[in-house]
Design an enzyme around this catalytic site. Structure first.
Site, short mmCIF file in Angstrom:
data_model
loop_
_atom_site.label_atom_id
_atom_site.label_comp_id
_atom_site.label_asym_id
_atom_site.label_seq_id
_atom_site.Cartn_x
_atom_site.Cartn_y
_atom_site.Cartn_z
N ASN A 211 0.85 -1.20 0.00
CA ASN A 211 0.00 0.00 0.00
C ASN A 211 0.88 1.24 0.00
OD1 ASN A 211 0.58 0.75 2.87
ND2 ASN A 211 -0.33 -1.27 3.19
N PHE A 325 -4.37 2.85 14.75
CA PHE A 325 -4.62 3.90 13.76
C PHE A 325 -5.77 3.43 12.87
CE2 PHE A 325 -1.79 7.59 13.26
CZ PHE A 325 -1.07 7.44 14.43
N1 CTP Z 1 -4.00 -3.81 11.93
C1 CTP Z 1 -3.43 -4.92 12.50
N2 CTP Z 1 -3.35 -6.09 11.79
C2 CTP Z 1 -3.86 -6.17 10.55
C3 CTP Z 1 -4.48 -5.03 9.97
C4 CTP Z 1 -4.54 -3.87 10.70
O1 CTP Z 1 -2.99 -4.85 13.64
N3 CTP Z 1 -3.76 -7.31 9.89
C5 CTP Z 1 -4.04 -2.55 12.73
C6 CTP Z 1 -3.45 -1.35 12.03
O2 CTP Z 1 -2.06 -1.22 12.31
C7 CTP Z 1 -4.25 -0.22 12.65
C8 CTP Z 1 -5.59 -0.84 12.97
O3 CTP Z 1 -5.37 -2.24 12.95
O4 CTP Z 1 -3.68 0.23 13.85
C9 CTP Z 1 -6.67 -0.49 11.98
O5 CTP Z 1 -6.24 -0.83 10.68
P1 CTP Z 1 -7.14 -0.50 9.41
O6 CTP Z 1 -6.45 -1.04 8.21
O7 CTP Z 1 -7.59 0.93 9.45
O8 CTP Z 1 -8.43 -1.33 9.71
P2 CTP Z 1 -8.76 -2.85 9.66
O9 CTP Z 1 -8.90 -3.34 11.05
O10 CTP Z 1 -7.77 -3.57 8.79
O11 CTP Z 1 -10.18 -2.85 8.99
P3 CTP Z 1 -10.62 -2.34 7.51
O12 CTP Z 1 -9.46 -2.68 6.61
O13 CTP Z 1 -11.83 -3.11 7.25
O14 CTP Z 1 -10.85 -0.85 7.64
#
Ligand code: CTP
Length: 399
Positions: A211, A325
């Protein structure tokens, strides 16, 4: 460099070929708003002229204990009292020996002996001189008396020898000064773990899914936590950023690597800030060889990665503070509050990619800091300032 405005810094320059590098340090400190006063030994003036330092610092450069036209009364005592910090760069074997034994026979050594502020010494000399047991003992003595040594670099020296003894780059010395002076050590004794950057999920030996995260926000938080005196572990995906000095920098390429690194450090972590943009999916199979193009290859099967914060929610210890975040393109507050609850977070820093100045790659951000019982919308600000606000908020909650 933040936090140096108005700080009173003495830069001592002694007689080594690296004296010219001190000019860059003085210039950067002056630009950061510090009051810089340079004291040169007589030998240093053979390498660089006092006029160089006067021009760069905007202050009289002192070279003689008995100068009559200097602005301070009993100059070495007045300077020593006013100083917030003294840096000696380059520090020759000779000046190190004098300081270690309390010899005060010129303006620089008398000032240092009279000063109670933090003192940084950046030795620079030929390797044999540095490795001489006499110099080594003198350096140990300085450390015993509370001086801090900026370790010399290795490489080709001015004398043609190769080895340790080079004055480090200007930025290294500036980082030491910033660490000493920039912030109150409000996080001393805390272990802060920050994740940053994107993860990469391999498709084959050539390709990966990733990303746009640059890592800048996470690195700014790690740097701010370092300045506040925390022990910092930065777990980062691949970025173009230099490591954060004084932090333990660990690389984690994929989501699985990042989970593994977080698991290792979690037991000793007091504050976890998951700023990384972790992939939610990875290719179900990583091809052993490069996938060749073909007409029937139009689907890439994916599987879910493990959610690191969900794992943390199940395994965290009670007195730990966990901040996530959340980057969204719609329903920012609703989605972020859901993540706060689902992942049992103490705080979530939400940002909307569609807000001008927020999100990936840039140097600014627009964060909303949400806790179970509060919501603070921060205005547009630099990522450094946003990092400071985020840590302020965490500090308020862990008090
Ligand atoms: N995160 C995590 N592990 C993952 C994906 C995300 O710990 N496999 C953490 C990110 O570092 C961030 C938080 O979860 O602190 C939210 O990540 P985000 O990508 O905004 O949300 P998701 O939980 O992945 O949900 P979505 O993609 O549906 O918005």
């Amino acid at each position: 460099m933040n936090g140096l405005k108005g700080k009173y810094i003495i830069v001592g320059v002694t007689g080594g070929i690296a004296a010219y590098k001190a000019a860059g340090v003085v210039s950067a400190l002056h630009k950061a708003g510090a009051q810089v006063h340079v004291i040169m030994t007589k030998n240093a003036t053979e390498f660089v002229t006092p006029l160089t330092f006067e021009t760069l610092s905007g202050n009289r450069c002192i070279t003689d204990t008995f100068a009559r036209d200097y602005q301070f009364d009993v100059a070495h005592v007045s300077l020593a009292k006013a100083a917030d910090l003294i840096l000696i760069a380059p520090a020759t074997a000779n000046v190190i020996a004098k300081l270690a034994h309390g010899i005060a026979d010129d303006m620089l050594t008398t000032t240092v002996l009279a000063a109670k502020c933090p003192k940084l010494i950046a030795p620079a000399m030929n390797t044999a001189m540095l490795e001489n047991p006499i110099t080594k003992d003198n350096i140990k003595t300085l450390i015993k008396y509370g001086f801090e040594i900026i370790p010399p670099d290795s490489g080709t020296l001015a004398c043609g020898d190769s080895g340790s003894g080079r004055l480090p780059d200007q930025q290294v010395m500036l980082d030491y000064i910033e660490l000493k002076l920039a912030k109150e050590k409000t996080l001393a004794g805390k272990h802060v773990t920050v994740t940053a950057g994107p993860t990469r999920e391999a498709v084959d030996p050539v390709r990966f899914i990733t990303n746009h995260s640059s890592g800048k926000m996470g690195y700014a938080i790690a740097h701010e936590a370092v300045l506040r005196g925390a022990q910092v572990t930065l777990i980062s995906g691949k970025t173009a950023l230099p490591p954060v000095r004084f932090a333990k920098n660990t690389e984690a390429v994929s989501a699985a690597d990042m989970l593994c690194e977080v698991q290792k450090v979690l037991p000793e972590t007091d504050i976890l800030i998951m700023c990384a943009a972790v992939a939610d999916y990875r290719p179900a199979n990583i091809a052993e060889n490069k996938i060749k193009k073909s007409d029937d290859m139009n689907v890439l099967p994916l599987e879910r990665t493990e959610d690191i914060l969900s794992w943390v929610a199940k395994n965290r210890h009670d007195d730990m503070f966990v901040c996530g975040f959340s980057m969204e393109t719609r329903d920012l507050l609703e989605s972020s509050r859901k993540k706060l609850n689902d992942k049992k977070l103490d705080m979530i820093a939400a940002n909307d990619l569609n807000t001008p100045g927020a999100g990936f790659a840039g140097d600014t951000n627009v964060l909303t800091l949400i806790t179970p019982d509060s919501c603070a919308e921060l205005p547009l600000m630099s990522k450094d300032d946003a990092a400071a606000k985020l840590l302020d908020m965490i500090e308020q909650h862990i008090k």
